[in-house]
Write a protein that holds these residues in place. Structure first.
Motif, PDB file in Angstrom:
ATOM      1  N   ASP A  11       0.828  -1.208   0.000  1.00 39.28           N
ATOM      2  CA  ASP A  11       0.000   0.000   0.000  1.00 39.28           C
ATOM      3  C   ASP A  11       0.864   1.260   0.000  1.00 39.28           C
ATOM      4  O   ASP A  11       0.564   2.236  -0.697  1.00 39.28           O
ATOM      5  CB  ASP A  11      -0.930   0.013   1.221  1.00 39.28           C
ATOM      6  CG  ASP A  11      -2.004  -1.063   1.134  1.00 39.28           C
ATOM      7  OD1 ASP A  11      -2.240  -1.548   0.016  1.00 39.28           O
ATOM      8  OD2 ASP A  11      -2.583  -1.405   2.178  1.00 39.28           O
ATOM      9  N   SER A  12       1.943   1.237   0.781  1.00 40.99           N
ATOM     10  CA  SER A  12       2.820   2.410   0.866  1.00 40.99           C
ATOM     11  C   SER A  12       3.532   2.677  -0.451  1.00 40.99           C
ATOM     12  O   SER A  12       3.609   3.819  -0.915  1.00 40.99           O
ATOM     13  CB  SER A  12       3.847   2.219   1.990  1.00 40.99           C
ATOM     14  OG  SER A  12       3.199   2.053   3.238  1.00 40.99           O
ATOM     15  N   THR A  13       4.055   1.620  -1.077  1.00 34.35           N
ATOM     16  CA  THR A  13       4.744   1.807  -2.357  1.00 34.35           C
ATOM     17  C   THR A  13       3.760   2.217  -3.450  1.00 34.35           C
ATOM     18  O   THR A  13       4.111   2.997  -4.346  1.00 34.35           O
ATOM     19  CB  THR A  13       5.472   0.519  -2.771  1.00 34.35           C
ATOM     20  OG1 THR A  13       4.559  -0.587  -2.733  1.00 34.35           O
ATOM     21  CG2 THR A  13       6.642   0.232  -1.851  1.00 34.35           C
ATOM     22  N   THR A  14       2.534   1.681  -3.374  1.00 31.88           N
ATOM     23  CA  THR A  14       1.516   2.089  -4.348  1.00 31.88           C
ATOM     24  C   THR A  14       1.227   3.576  -4.232  1.00 31.88           C
ATOM     25  O   THR A  14       1.052   4.276  -5.239  1.00 31.88           O
ATOM     26  CB  THR A  14       0.219   1.281  -4.142  1.00 31.88           C
ATOM     27  OG1 THR A  14       0.500  -0.113  -4.291  1.00 31.88           O
ATOM     28  CG2 THR A  14      -0.843   1.683  -5.155  1.00 31.88           C
ATOM     29  N   LYS A  15       1.180   4.083  -3.003  1.00 33.56           N
ATOM     30  CA  LYS A  15       0.969   5.508  -2.772  1.00 33.56           C
ATOM     31  C   LYS A  15       2.077   6.329  -3.430  1.00 33.56           C
ATOM     32  O   LYS A  15       1.826   7.358  -4.060  1.00 33.56           O
ATOM     33  CB  LYS A  15       0.943   5.777  -1.266  1.00 33.56           C
ATOM     34  CG  LYS A  15       0.688   7.235  -0.886  1.00 33.56           C
ATOM     35  CD  LYS A  15      -0.757   7.628  -1.016  1.00 33.56           C
ATOM     36  CE  LYS A  15      -1.036   8.991  -0.446  1.00 33.56           C
ATOM     37  NZ  LYS A  15      -2.456   9.393  -0.563  1.00 33.56           N
ATOM     38  N   LEU A  16       3.324   5.859  -3.332  1.00 33.52           N
ATOM     39  CA  LEU A  16       4.456   6.559  -3.949  1.00 33.52           C
ATOM     40  C   LEU A  16       4.400   6.474  -5.464  1.00 33.52           C
ATOM     41  O   LEU A  16       4.702   7.441  -6.169  1.00 33.52           O
ATOM     42  CB  LEU A  16       5.774   5.965  -3.427  1.00 33.52           C
ATOM     43  CG  LEU A  16       6.062   6.148  -1.934  1.00 33.52           C
ATOM     44  CD1 LEU A  16       7.322   5.390  -1.541  1.00 33.52           C
ATOM     45  CD2 LEU A  16       6.191   7.625  -1.584  1.00 33.52           C
TER      46      LEU A  16
END
Length: 230
Positions: free
Chosen positions: A24-29
């Motif tokens: 989820d965090s990398t998708t946000k980036l």
């Protein structure tokens, strides 16, 4: 610590949760760095290549065979829609709020499974479902100013993902998806009971005494599978 120990299982579960958080965090980036279509294309191009490399040695051409191409097409479109909604959602909502709303997926699937697939999760399961639903409501706060149109995007993801899982379960009845038996599952004890039956032996009466107890080869399990007998 052995591979079958409870601690090993707990560590694997924690690692899985960490992977979801990292995803989820990398998708946000990624949503900030590249267009959504590019991100979705790369995700599934990479997944397709790795799937073929991993399964081709054992599956060969069976990897591309299916009895229900229409359902596979619908399943693929739902998966693409799920990823697209995930990227769009993370553009406008925080990672924490997004993750909390997406946690509605297993709750919805539990309800759908009990309704459509007749898979009752039991009392403890329903209590967990209710607790999870209450937790999501606390994060979303419907009716407040914090609940806006942006919250509808991850809710759409929940809908498409639930439909995807339902179709996957349906395809598991005919196609080799590697996700486990969907219906008419048989245990090894059933196989043993059936073999003994064909040899003229009743597996429930074939016992041996050990430590003061009469044991049978199938222990307390096993049923003769009449469907495979002529």
């Amino acid at each position: 610590m052995t591979p079958n120990s409870p601690i090993h299982g707990v560590m694997l579960m924690l690692a899985a949760v960490a992977c979801f958080a990292a995803l989820d965090s990398t998708t946000k980036l990624v949503t900030v760095a590249v267009p959504m279509l590019v991100a979705v294309w790369f995700r599934y191009a990479f997944q397709a290549v790795m799937t073929v490399i991993t399964l081709w040695p054992s599956q060969r051409q069976r990897l591309f065979e299916t009895q229900r191409p229409g359902l596979h097409l619908a399943r693929g479109l739902l998966l693409v829609a799920t990823s697209a909604l995930a990227f769009l959602s993370l553009k406008v909502v925080s990672v924490g709020e997004f993750t909390a709303i997406v946690m509605l997926s297993p709750i919805v699937m539990s309800v759908v499974s009990a309704w459509r697939l007749k898979q009752n999760p039991g009392t403890v399961g329903w209590v967990c479902v209710l607790g999870g639903f209450v937790g999501v409501l606390i994060v979303m706060r419907p009716g407040s100013s914090l609940f806006g149109w942006a919250s509808l995007l991850p809710l759409g993801l929940v809908a498409t993902n639930s439909a995807y899982q339902l179709i996957t379960s349906e395809l598991g009845k005919t196609d080799d998806l590697g996700l486990g038996v969907v219906e008419d599952a048989k245990h090894v004890h059933d196989l043993q009971a059936t073999i003994l039956h064909q040899l003229g032996l009743n597996h429930e009466r074939l016992t041996y005494n050990y430590s003061g107890r009469n044991f049978r080869l199938t222990d307390v399990h096993g049923h003769v599978v009449q469907d495979v007998l002529a």
